[in-house]
Write a protein that holds these residues in place. Sequence first.
Motif, PDB file in Angstrom:
ATOM      1  N   ASN A 105       0.806  -1.212   0.000  1.00 40.73           N
ATOM      2  CA  ASN A 105       0.000   0.000   0.000  1.00 40.73           C
ATOM      3  C   ASN A 105       0.852   1.281   0.000  1.00 40.73           C
ATOM      4  O   ASN A 105       1.132   1.882   1.042  1.00 40.73           O
ATOM      5  N   LYS A 106       1.230   1.725  -1.212  1.00 34.47           N
ATOM      6  CA  LYS A 106       2.101   2.902  -1.306  1.00 34.47           C
ATOM      7  C   LYS A 106       1.390   4.181  -0.888  1.00 34.47           C
ATOM      8  O   LYS A 106       2.017   5.092  -0.332  1.00 34.47           O
ATOM      9  N   ALA A 107       0.070   4.274  -1.125  1.00 36.58           N
ATOM     10  CA  ALA A 107      -0.679   5.484  -0.749  1.00 36.58           C
ATOM     11  C   ALA A 107      -0.582   5.679   0.762  1.00 36.58           C
ATOM     12  O   ALA A 107      -0.356   6.786   1.261  1.00 36.58           O
ATOM     13  N   LEU A 159       7.173   4.365 -12.950  1.00 36.23           N
ATOM     14  CA  LEU A 159       6.691   3.680 -11.747  1.00 36.23           C
ATOM     15  C   LEU A 159       5.225   3.288 -11.819  1.00 36.23           C
ATOM     16  O   LEU A 159       4.708   2.710 -10.856  1.00 36.23           O
ATOM     17  N   ASN A 160       4.546   3.633 -12.899  1.00 34.31           N
ATOM     18  CA  ASN A 160       3.130   3.255 -12.963  1.00 34.31           C
ATOM     19  C   ASN A 160       2.874   2.375 -14.187  1.00 34.31           C
ATOM     20  O   ASN A 160       3.014   2.824 -15.325  1.00 34.31           O
ATOM     21  N   GLY A 161       2.519   1.117 -13.911  1.00 32.26           N
ATOM     22  CA  GLY A 161       2.313   0.153 -14.993  1.00 32.26           C
ATOM     23  C   GLY A 161       1.137   0.532 -15.880  1.00 32.26           C
ATOM     24  O   GLY A 161       1.187   0.367 -17.107  1.00 32.26           O
ATOM     25  N   THR A 162       0.077   1.050 -15.261  1.00 38.28           N
ATOM     26  CA  THR A 162      -1.116   1.427 -16.031  1.00 38.28           C
ATOM     27  C   THR A 162      -0.754   2.504 -17.052  1.00 38.28           C
ATOM     28  O   THR A 162      -1.094   2.402 -18.231  1.00 38.28           O
ATOM     29  N   CYS A 163      -0.061   3.549 -16.607  1.00 37.89           N
ATOM     30  CA  CYS A 163       0.291   4.654 -17.519  1.00 37.89           C
ATOM     31  C   CYS A 163       1.231   4.171 -18.602  1.00 37.89           C
ATOM     32  O   CYS A 163       1.100   4.561 -19.773  1.00 37.89           O
ATOM     33  N   GLY A 188      -6.025  -5.902 -14.214  1.00 35.67           N
ATOM     34  CA  GLY A 188      -5.680  -5.814 -12.788  1.00 35.67           C
ATOM     35  C   GLY A 188      -4.516  -4.884 -12.506  1.00 35.67           C
ATOM     36  O   GLY A 188      -3.926  -4.924 -11.432  1.00 35.67           O
ATOM     37  N   TYR A 189      -4.153  -3.998 -13.462  1.00 35.25           N
ATOM     38  CA  TYR A 189      -3.023  -3.089 -13.246  1.00 35.25           C
ATOM     39  C   TYR A 189      -3.444  -1.840 -12.469  1.00 35.25           C
ATOM     40  O   TYR A 189      -2.661  -1.293 -11.711  1.00 35.25           O
ATOM     41  N   ALA A 190      -4.671  -1.374 -12.724  1.00 35.89           N
ATOM     42  CA  ALA A 190      -5.059  -0.053 -12.214  1.00 35.89           C
ATOM     43  C   ALA A 190      -5.466  -0.109 -10.740  1.00 35.89           C
ATOM     44  O   ALA A 190      -5.825  -1.161 -10.215  1.00 35.89           O
ATOM     45  N   GLU A 191      -5.411   1.045 -10.103  1.00 35.29           N
ATOM     46  CA  GLU A 191      -5.904   1.178  -8.735  1.00 35.29           C
ATOM     47  C   GLU A 191      -7.432   1.101  -8.738  1.00 35.29           C
ATOM     48  O   GLU A 191      -8.065   1.267  -9.783  1.00 35.29           O
ATOM     49  N   ALA A 192      -8.019   0.885  -7.539  1.00 34.61           N
ATOM     50  CA  ALA A 192      -9.482   0.833  -7.437  1.00 34.61           C
ATOM     51  C   ALA A 192     -10.072   2.097  -8.067  1.00 34.61           C
ATOM     52  O   ALA A 192     -11.074   2.043  -8.775  1.00 34.61           O
ATOM     53  N   MET A 196      -6.107   7.857  -9.742  1.00 38.24           N
ATOM     54  CA  MET A 196      -4.823   7.902  -9.026  1.00 38.24           C
ATOM     55  C   MET A 196      -3.661   7.517  -9.937  1.00 38.24           C
ATOM     56  O   MET A 196      -2.547   8.007  -9.776  1.00 38.24           O
ATOM     57  N   ASP A 197      -3.926   6.593 -10.880  1.00 34.37           N
ATOM     58  CA  ASP A 197      -2.874   6.188 -11.813  1.00 34.37           C
ATOM     59  C   ASP A 197      -2.602   7.304 -12.812  1.00 34.37           C
ATOM     60  O   ASP A 197      -1.478   7.765 -12.953  1.00 34.37           O
ATOM     61  N   VAL A 198      -3.687   7.724 -13.504  1.00 41.44           N
ATOM     62  CA  VAL A 198      -3.479   8.577 -14.682  1.00 41.44           C
ATOM     63  C   VAL A 198      -3.177  10.037 -14.335  1.00 41.44           C
ATOM     64  O   VAL A 198      -2.632  10.755 -15.169  1.00 41.44           O
ATOM     65  N   THR A 201      -0.795  10.652  -9.277  1.00 35.60           N
ATOM     66  CA  THR A 201      -0.759  10.521  -7.807  1.00 35.60           C
ATOM     67  C   THR A 201      -0.073   9.223  -7.376  1.00 35.60           C
ATOM     68  O   THR A 201       0.745   9.211  -6.457  1.00 35.60           O
ATOM     69  N   ASP A 202      -0.395   8.116  -8.040  1.00 37.31           N
ATOM     70  CA  ASP A 202       0.219   6.838  -7.665  1.00 37.31           C
ATOM     71  C   ASP A 202       1.742   6.902  -7.848  1.00 37.31           C
ATOM     72  O   ASP A 202       2.499   6.423  -6.998  1.00 37.31           O
ATOM     73  N   THR A 203       2.182   7.534  -8.929  1.00 38.45           N
ATOM     74  CA  THR A 203       3.626   7.664  -9.148  1.00 38.45           C
ATOM     75  C   THR A 203       4.239   8.546  -8.053  1.00 38.45           C
ATOM     76  O   THR A 203       5.340   8.270  -7.563  1.00 38.45           O
ATOM     77  N   HIS A 205       3.126   8.834  -4.979  1.00 38.02           N
ATOM     78  CA  HIS A 205       3.201   8.008  -3.761  1.00 38.02           C
ATOM     79  C   HIS A 205       4.489   7.181  -3.771  1.00 38.02           C
ATOM     80  O   HIS A 205       5.218   7.104  -2.779  1.00 38.02           O
ATOM     81  N   LYS A 206       4.750   6.563  -4.930  1.00 38.09           N
ATOM     82  CA  LYS A 206       5.921   5.672  -5.019  1.00 38.09           C
ATOM     83  C   LYS A 206       7.216   6.477  -4.937  1.00 38.09           C
ATOM     84  O   LYS A 206       8.188   6.040  -4.316  1.00 38.09           O
ATOM     85  N   LEU A 207       7.213   7.658  -5.543  1.00 38.39           N
ATOM     86  CA  LEU A 207       8.417   8.493  -5.473  1.00 38.39           C
ATOM     87  C   LEU A 207       8.672   8.921  -4.025  1.00 38.39           C
ATOM     88  O   LEU A 207       9.813   8.915  -3.556  1.00 38.39           O
ATOM     89  N   ARG A 300       8.260  -6.225 -14.459  1.00 36.99           N
ATOM     90  CA  ARG A 300       6.824  -5.933 -14.476  1.00 36.99           C
ATOM     91  C   ARG A 300       6.438  -5.122 -13.236  1.00 36.99           C
ATOM     92  O   ARG A 300       6.749  -5.499 -12.120  1.00 36.99           O
ATOM     93  N   GLY A 301       5.754  -4.013 -13.484  1.00 39.83           N
ATOM     94  CA  GLY A 301       5.484  -3.082 -12.397  1.00 39.83           C
ATOM     95  C   GLY A 301       4.092  -3.158 -11.821  1.00 39.83           C
ATOM     96  O   GLY A 301       3.779  -2.445 -10.864  1.00 39.83           O
ATOM     97  N   ALA A 302       3.234  -3.992 -12.391  1.00 43.82           N
ATOM     98  CA  ALA A 302       1.861  -4.079 -11.875  1.00 43.82           C
ATOM     99  C   ALA A 302       1.294  -5.437 -12.252  1.00 43.82           C
ATOM    100  O   ALA A 302       1.853  -6.155 -13.077  1.00 43.82           O
ATOM    101  N   GLY A 303       0.179  -5.766 -11.605  1.00 42.45           N
ATOM    102  CA  GLY A 303      -0.495  -7.022 -11.923  1.00 42.45           C
ATOM    103  C   GLY A 303      -0.343  -8.044 -10.808  1.00 42.45           C
ATOM    104  O   GLY A 303       0.482  -7.895  -9.910  1.00 42.45           O
TER     105      GLY A 303
HETATM  106  N1  HSE Z   1      -1.848   0.807 -10.246  1.00 40.13           N
HETATM  107  C1  HSE Z   1      -0.461   0.559 -10.105  1.00 40.13           C
HETATM  108  C2  HSE Z   1       0.214   0.678 -11.454  1.00 40.13           C
HETATM  109  C3  HSE Z   1      -0.239  -0.805  -9.545  1.00 40.13           C
HETATM  110  O1  HSE Z   1      -0.474   0.676 -12.475  1.00 40.13           O
HETATM  111  O2  HSE Z   1       1.437   0.765 -11.491  1.00 40.13           O
HETATM  112  C4  HSE Z   1       1.201  -1.076  -9.197  1.00 40.13           C
HETATM  113  O3  HSE Z   1       1.593  -0.305  -8.109  1.00 40.13           O
END
Ligand code: HSE
Length: 442
Positions: A105-107, A159-163, A188-192, A196-198, A201-203, A205-207, A300-303
């Motif tokens: 949970n990076k957030a 850092l974001n697999g979805t993007c 299954g890559y994206a956040e709920a 947050m991905d696009v 914000t998710d990136t 969080h990870k940074l 692989r960064g997501a999934g």
């Molecule tokens: N939603 C995130 C991503 C999952 O696409 O990278 C991996 O942290």
Amino acid sequence: MSSAIGVGILGVGTVGQGVVRILADSAELLEQRVGQPIKVVAAAVRDLDKKRDYLPDGVALTTDPMEVLTNPLVDVVFEAMGGIEPAKSLILKALRLGKHVVTANKALLADHGTEIFEAARLAERAVCFEAAVAGGIPIIQALNVGLAANRILSISAILNGTCNFILTAMTRDGKAYGDVLKEAQSLGYAEADPTMDVDGTDTAHKLAVLVQIAFGQTVSTEQVSRRGIDRLEAADIRFAGELGYVIKLLAKARWRPDGLELRVSPTLVPKGSQLAEISDSYNAVRVEGSAVGDTLFAGRGAGMMPTASAMVSDLIGILIEPRSRIRAAAELWKPFAGAPRLINIDEHRTRAYLRFQIPDRPGQLAHLARILGDNGISIASVIQHEPETLASSEVVYVSLIIMTHLATKGAMRRALEHIQKTCELNGEPILLEVDARAGQPN
Ligand code: HSE
Ligand code: NAP
């Protein structure tokens, strides 16, 4: 046979199911590695009726996470539910009950890491989070252990697999943004909440998590200047391609003698460079260390399975080296002595790609170039296509692309404000950062 290590799982969605699957499929190998069998003994979800492809074998699901935490057979709690609450309270409770915690949970870590790691220190338990950044890539262990001899000078990362999945499909296959986002969600890559991905914000969080480990600087998500790919136009992907670049959502942290630059932004990356070659849901982290020089970590960064791989590796770490994992958790979220200050975004230096829709008439280019020059921004190259249609009486606009040399973001902001006030532009000007080609300063 030795007694089993008991695992409790909070959340059996994409990631939680991956954990269950690895623990079942690789049970024998894992037992050899840790010297004891590992057993999922309790798991919590929201909806008991939801269909799950991978269910903990012989484990009754509950909707009450406290049943998982208080189960005396649970030694290690996996938090794979996401969000801030109740995840935060449950992790704190698990630590107080003497359980080790593994989380993706990076957030939560980005904005509440201090509280969580203080609780871990008091409880003398481990909190491990390899899966929180860059999915299956073991970047947390690499920074914590593998590169520990170095002062980290810079990090540039996808850092974001979805993007990355979306940008790859838009660039390579010309697919539409909305269609590919749906595909990323179904894989299954994206956040709920995929916003947050696009939106970056998710990136961010990870940074923030990487910056804590690499630079000893505690930053909140709000302190990371960020922009996502949600407003990126297909035209810019096309023009970037013409200029020899691809667009990637990059997270950057750069140590300077006067502080730390941090930002997340869509960036033109030279074709053929290492980061340009990272496609689909893959992530990559380029780390520059004072002794080692440049290193690149990719994967692989997501999934489901890459993320679960990282979580299960944390479990193995806790089981085979508990003292070092407990010590790491106690020390991690403290600032290093002399942690750098954050540099204001206006003082960041970057090359830029600028796109304007200008009226196709004499003097326009000269006017823009003068304003850039007055703000100390030097032009590296310019492209302008002839208008595709020649309108009769209406104003005809053309796309003008200007690539700049290094300049501060503040100078660029001032120049664009002046241009907007004094030119008859069609729409807003576009500014994207540009990563250096080999041999150029950045
Ligand atoms: N939603 C995130 C991503 C999952 O696409 O990278 C991996 O942290
Ligand atoms: P997900 O598929 O939505 O799964 C979340 C799970 O948590 C579901 O099983 C859900 O139950 C359960 N849950 C949520 N709130 C709950 C509550 N209050 N009580 C009990 N159970 C609850 O999410 P995910 O993709 O697996 O992501 C989980 C975490 O991993 C997030 O922090 C995410 O950021 C992180 N992560 C994800 C990936 C990835 O590629 N997906 C990669 C790295 C990190 P139901 O199934 O009943 O709805």
